[in-house]
Design an enzyme around this catalytic site. Structure first.
Site, PDB file in Angstrom:
ATOM      1  CG  ASN A   1      -1.933   1.070   1.202  1.00  0.00           C
ATOM      2  OD1 ASN A   1      -1.642   2.220   0.892  1.00  0.00           O
ATOM      3  ND2 ASN A   1      -3.161   0.723   1.499  1.00  0.00           N
TER       4      ASN A   1
ATOM      5  CG  ASP B   1      -6.325  -6.697   4.185  1.00  0.00           C
ATOM      6  OD1 ASP B   1      -6.054  -5.574   3.730  1.00  0.00           O
ATOM      7  OD2 ASP B   1      -6.845  -6.866   5.301  1.00  0.00           O
TER       8      ASP B   1
ATOM      9  CG  HIS C   1      -8.763  -1.596   4.739  1.00  0.00           C
ATOM     10  ND1 HIS C   1      -7.618  -1.295   4.059  1.00  0.00           N
ATOM     11  CD2 HIS C   1      -8.729  -2.921   4.999  1.00  0.00           C
ATOM     12  CE1 HIS C   1      -6.916  -2.400   3.925  1.00  0.00           C
ATOM     13  NE2 HIS C   1      -7.570  -3.403   4.481  1.00  0.00           N
TER      14      HIS C   1
ATOM     15  CB  CYS D   1      -6.322  -0.609   0.502  1.00  0.00           C
ATOM     16  SG  CYS D   1      -7.004   0.785   1.369  1.00  0.00           S
TER      17      CYS D   1
END
Length: 1117
Positions: free
Chosen positions: A202, A471, A454, A207
């Site tokens: 990131n 993630d 997020h 994200c």
């Protein structure tokens, strides 16, 4: 990865920042914030019992009278840990309420403690619960970061505004919901080893992009097409989207660790600020696909994007009573499906193809048939092999004039059958031989609120039963329940366990829910989930990436072996001559630009000298090396030669003794003396009496400073004895009159003083490594003709010189012009130069605004007239200095404007249905009466004697009629609308028993099993008479609003007190309900007109300056 960054202090309202609380008053440093790993994820691939959770409510009375900077709640316990809320009532150096969750007993916890929590903080709206402000985040708390939360939770203007409902009876209600999770060691987890896949790093708030890129990468047909796009070895990834994407996909396929996206965002033409802005996934997806489609034209992969993602639907309008039908075919790459009011994907598709009837006032104008009753709708001609569904989780709320997130429960199936119910979604032209049965490939999730949060993705790359969660850097195996059911959204009931709390179970809104779904058609899946291997990747790309990998390995190896080597940096006369007057002016050399050697620590210095002999062609016996030293005044000069004994030692030992400040490297000056034939000779023996001086020459005519050489002088000698040598260095006649100055220091200010040529060097306190600057002596009469006639004035100029990039405030992204200025310029000097540049006669009409280094935008407040002393004050932003200023050209001088108050007033015409916004500018001490008089000169009145009044309207209610004597200085038009209107004649002649009541439009909405009253439209006053029935009042209202009978018959009328409606019958006496006399507090009692809100939304906003929600995504290449 949630956005974690150093906290900008004057953030825009909608920039979401999560930062540890830090009391900035004592130390003006930006808060250092480390992006914390989401340790919760480590728990996710293990069965865990429900985590302990709880809600804590904190009522703060006499809130506006709190004087302390910080205010703590009482301690509450969740998961066996003590917590409390930390609040800054007046903001933590921002004009927002600042609020954090704090570990209450952090000071007494054992060394190395750590705990992980997901939590939300809320300020409760005590009038309308749905307007409560809630923000959620997660954090791993430890000794260094024992509190975490939101520096800019909500604007103070909104909080302290009594009409808003956050502060009622000077009481604020704050809620915290905390879920404590187990921590598993984050750092040792290896995604590739555990799952076979790697994540993406990131780089700010990217994200949202990472989850989309992973989804696209895991559509192998798409990946293959990207690999087959023609690129060459001469392309640079940062300038070519195809190459950057090929490079990224290759690394995702073959790398062992997470991959960076910087090259890709650079190829988009994004600056770092763009990467820190959270954009919209759908917008990015569309723009990226359009770009790729464009770049694929004329290549072997032309049309791939369309083949994969493009479907078609047909918009139709069909007349009911005549034979007329109009159709239009349109293509789509993704479909936007409603979430609100739909319980699953099928319900959304039903709504998508719902037939709308065009009748009554809304009839369709058919060619040759005129106005006709008709039905209008959409049907699908064909669906694409890869179906991308965007779920409308974000909607615009007209009531609040803001975006809101819809967290309602919304289900989506593993298999989606779009041929169901006899193909009800398909148009007559659709090819019924194609079976539209889809299987779910990926689920993109958004966790958080409307202003940030997020993104991550659940993907099953091969459509097997195994799901994976991508993630950012981390990839974990997940089960189907987590990928599907847990992303439906809605509410979850959490049992209450803590004594001392309200022990009824409470519902916890799930802020994490699906935002985008990707389905692959069963009949196409073998083609789409195809094999992609090395032969699909261009040779030059494989070579380039292999080379990159080798370089990476080499650097890694160098880093691992760094402790075995010493870096030696060698400066020579040539370096000084090359750099002084170009790259540097002060001191002697920039050590980062001299020849550097990487030498094994155990090698002796004498062996290193042999390498120097080979490199520079200077025999070992002619080399003498000096150590550099940092002096107390922060200058850096050669200090002493190395001794013969030191030269026998290892370079590692020498580095340690040389200088503690720069012990990572050994810095040396190589002194080489030249004979008359300009060949190296042995250095002269140096005694304590010999001083090594360096000389710079200054030419005031050319404003040029250069290095001309160095000399050894005797400490007992005098400058007068070396003048002929200096003249020779400068190319002057031997007897030229010159002035000498010593360059002493330059930080924080320049110190450069004349040297007396007649006293000894020792008396002038000159020593080894000192710098002497000299120039021709100027006759007094010629001093005037030079900007910087002597060395001190030139060095002062260079030290304070600043190139400033000026941008028009209207185009804050583009440089308009650059000016060279001095940081010592006064406010007047700066505006004068700008006015000169713009060809403006009056510099006081220039208004400047400073630059916010963190947000890369103009600061919200402009610089006041003479509000700062110097240019340096305009450019500094906390501990950072910028070189950007924004300017505007005003129509009146700034001092005059500062004495004025500007208000935006919406004028409602008495007879025409129109609203015009007027900008009123008056002296601050003016009254509302002055505003009304000014307005009368600008607006069209229904008759010359009409009287006007000014109202405060907020959320479609009238909160105040401003008395004409009220001062305008305190009126704030930023949050509510100022409305001006004519006072109707009937209101001027009120009888003793007449009442002036508020009348508002409303609809009802049920949310979370609670009935909500929503006001809309324009509120107004109405005179009611004693004994008047509702039927009589209705006649007057219908006439006033000019509503057709057919519509008006559907309206309901209610008396509302404190938000509760009591419906009225035609025979009811309305005045009996309105017994209160004080009109000004009367918005809580009003006559409500209940009907649907059909009016077109007005195009104006009360405040034209409000920040936009977010920037549109642009890919510039």
């Amino acid at each position: 990865m949630t956005v974690m960054a150093p906290a900008p202090i004057d953030q825009q309202e909608d920039e979401e920042m999560l930062v540890p609380q830090s009391d900035l008053t004592d130390n003006h440093q930006p808060m250092e914030v480390v992006a914390q790993p989401e340790a919760a994820n480590t728990v996710e691939n293990q069965p865990v019992e429900d985590p302990p959770s709880s809600r804590f409510t904190w009522r703060i009375e006499n809130f506006s009278r709190l004087n302390a900077k910080k205010h703590y709640s009482e301690v509450f316990v969740v998961g066996g840990y003590k917590w409390r809320i930390l609040l800054f009532p007046k903001g933590n150096n921002v004009d927002h309420l600042s609020m954090y969750l704090d570990v209450a007993d952090s000071a007494s916890l054992p060394y190395g403690w750590s705990r992980y929590a997901q939590f939300s903080l809320a300020v409760v709206n005590q009038i309308h619960n749905k307007y409560s402000i809630r923000k959620d985040t997660q954090h791993q708390f430890n000794a260094r970061e024992s509190d975490w939360g939101f520096t800019s939770f909500m604007p103070l203007g909104e909080l302290y505004d009594p009409c808003r409902g956050y502060l009622v009876n000077d009481t604020l209600i704050v809620e915290a919901e905390v879920v404590v999770r187990r921590i598993v060691d984050y750092w040792t987890y290896d995604s590739k080893k555990e799952t076979g896949y790697v994540g993406l790093k990131n780089q700010g708030a990217t994200c949202y992009m990472n989850s989309l890129l992973q989804t696209l990468y895991h559509i192998p047909y798409f990946r293959k097409a990207v690999y087959h796009m023609p690129t060459t070895e001469n392309d640079m990834p940062s300038g070519s989207i195809p190459l950057a994407l090929q490079s990224l996909f290759y690394k995702l396929q073959y790398s062992d660790s997470s991959v960076a996206t910087k090259e890709l965002t650079k190829s988009f033409g994004w600056d770092t600020h763009d990467s820190f802005m959270q954009h919209d996934v759908q917008e990015l997806n569309r723009v990226l696909c359009e770009k790729l489609e464009d770049k694929m034209k004329g290549t072997v992969v032309e049309g791939t994007i369309q083949q994969l993602f493009e479907g078609h639907h047909m918009n139709y309008i069909e007349c009911i009573n005549v034979d007329y039908k109009s159709t239009r075919k349109e293509s789509f790459y993704d479909l936007q499906l409603d979430v609100k009011g739909c319980h699953d994907v099928y319900a959304s598709f039903d709504k998508y193809v719902e037939v709308e009837r065009l009748e009554g006032d809304n009839k369709y104008h058919a060619e040759q048939y005129g106005l006709q009753d008709a039905k209008k709708g959409v049907l699908f001609i064909d669906f694409p092999p890869v179906l991308q569904l965007q779920l409308k989780r974000f909607e615009y709320d007209f009531m609040r004039d803001t975006m809101v997130k819809i967290n309602d429960r919304y289900e989506f199936p593993l298999q989606l059958d779009l041929d169901r119910d006899g193909g009800k979604y398909l148009s007559p032209d659709a090819d019924r031989r194609v079976r539209n049965l889809y299987t779910l490939h990926s689920v993109l999730v958004h966790s958080g609120g409307v202003h940030g949060g997020h993104y991550y993705a659940f993907i099953r790359p091969t459509l097997s039963d195994q799901w994976y969660k991508f993630d950012d850097e981390r990839v974990t195996k997940e089960d189907m329940k987590r990928a599907l059911e847990e992303q439906y959204g809605g509410e979850e009931e959490l049992p209450q366990t803590n004594p001392g709390f309200n022990n009824t179970p409470f519902k916890f809104t799930k802020y994490s829910n699906a935002y985008m779904l990707v389905y692959i058609r069963e009949s196409d899946k073998d083609k789409i989930i195809c094999n992609v291997d090395e032969k699909d990747i261009a040779e030059h790309l494989r070579e380039r990436l292999k080379k990159e990998q080798e370089e990476k390995e080499h650097k890694k190896k160098e880093k691992a072996e760094a402790h075995l080597y010493t870096i030696i940096k060698v400066a020579r006369d040539d370096d000084l001559a090359e750099q002084i007057g170009k790259d540097i002016y002060f001191d002697l050399v920039d050590h980062d630009k001299v020849r550097s050697f990487r030498i094994q620590k155990q090698i002796t210095f004498n062996v290193f000298k042999e390498e120097i002999a080979k490199e520079f062609g200077i025999p070992v016996q002619f080399q003498r090396f000096w150590l550099w030293a940092k002096r107390q005044n922060h200058t850096y000069r050669p200090n002493r030669p190395l001794t013969p004994l030191e030269e026998t030692q290892s370079v590692g030992t020498l580095r340690e003794v040389s200088n503690k400040v720069h012990n990572a490297e050994l810095r040396l000056f190589l002194e080489v003396e030249l004979g008359l034939d300009l060949r190296p000779i042995a250095p002269l023996d140096k005694t304590k009496e010999d001083i090594l001086l360096f000389f710079k020459h200054y030419n005031p005519e050319k404003e040029e400073l250069r290095f001309v050489g160095r000399l050894f002088v005797k400490s007992t000698g005098k400058p007068i004895e070396i003048l002929s040598k200096l003249n020779k260095m400068a190319g002057y006649a031997p007897d030229e009159e010159i002035n000498l100055y010593e360059e002493i220091k330059f930080e924080p200010s320049v110190m450069c003083e004349p040297i007396d040529k007649k006293i000894t060097f020792r008396a002038s306190q000159l020593e080894d490594g000192d710098i002497v600057c000299f120039q021709k002596s100027l006759p007094v009469e010629s001093i005037e003709q030079f900007r910087y006639p002597d060395v001190p004035s030139f060095l002062e100029y260079v030290h304070n010189r600043q190139i400033v990039h000026f941008r028009s405030l209207e185009k804050p992204k583009e440089d308009d012009f650059c000016l060279e200025m001095s940081r010592l310029y006064t406010y007047d000097d700066v505006v004068e130069r700008v006015a000169q540049q713009l060809g403006l006669n009056d510099p006081s009409k220039i208004r400047l605004t400073s630059h916010n280094c963190y947000s890369q935008q103009p600061k919200p407040q402009p610089i006041k007239y003479r509000g700062v002393d110097h240019l340096s004050d305009m450019l500094v932003h906390y501990n950072q200095t910028s070189d950007i200023l924004y300017y505007e050209v005003l129509d009146i001088p700034l001092p005059e404007l500062q004495g004025l108050k500007t208000l935006k007033v919406a004028f409602h015409h008495a007879t025409k249905d129109e609203v015009v916004i007027h900008t009123i500018r008056l002296p601050k001490q003016s009254t509302v009466g002055d505003v009304i008089n000014d307005l009368k000169t600008k607006v069209e009145l229904s008759h010359p004697d009409a009287e006007l009044r000014l109202l405060e309207v907020f959320y479609h209610k009238i909160y105040k009629i401003f008395p004409p004597s009220e001062k305008i200085e305190n009126i704030n038009d930023q949050y509510w609308t100022l409305r001006a209107e004519e006072i109707p004649e009937e209101e001027k002649n009120l009888g003793p028993n007449d009442r002036l009541i508020h009348v508002y439009h409303f609809t009802k909405e049920t949310a979370q099993n609670q009935m909500q009253i929503l006001n809309f439209g324009e509120p107004f006053f109405l005179v009611i008479h004693e004994g008047e029935t509702l039927a009589e009042i209705k006649v007057r209202i219908q006439k006033k609003l000019q509503v057709p009978d057919e519509d008006f018959a559907k309206w309901k009328f209610a008396f509302l007190s404190l938000g509760r409606p009591e419906y009225l019958q035609d025979s009811d006496i309305v005045s009996s309900r309105f017994q209160r006399r004080d009109v000004y507090g009367a918005w809580e009692q009003y006559l409500g007109l209940e009907h649907s809100d059909n009016a077109p939304k007005r195009a104006y906003a009360a405040n034209q300056n409000r920040h936009t929600f977010e920037k549109p995504v642009k890919i510039y290449n």
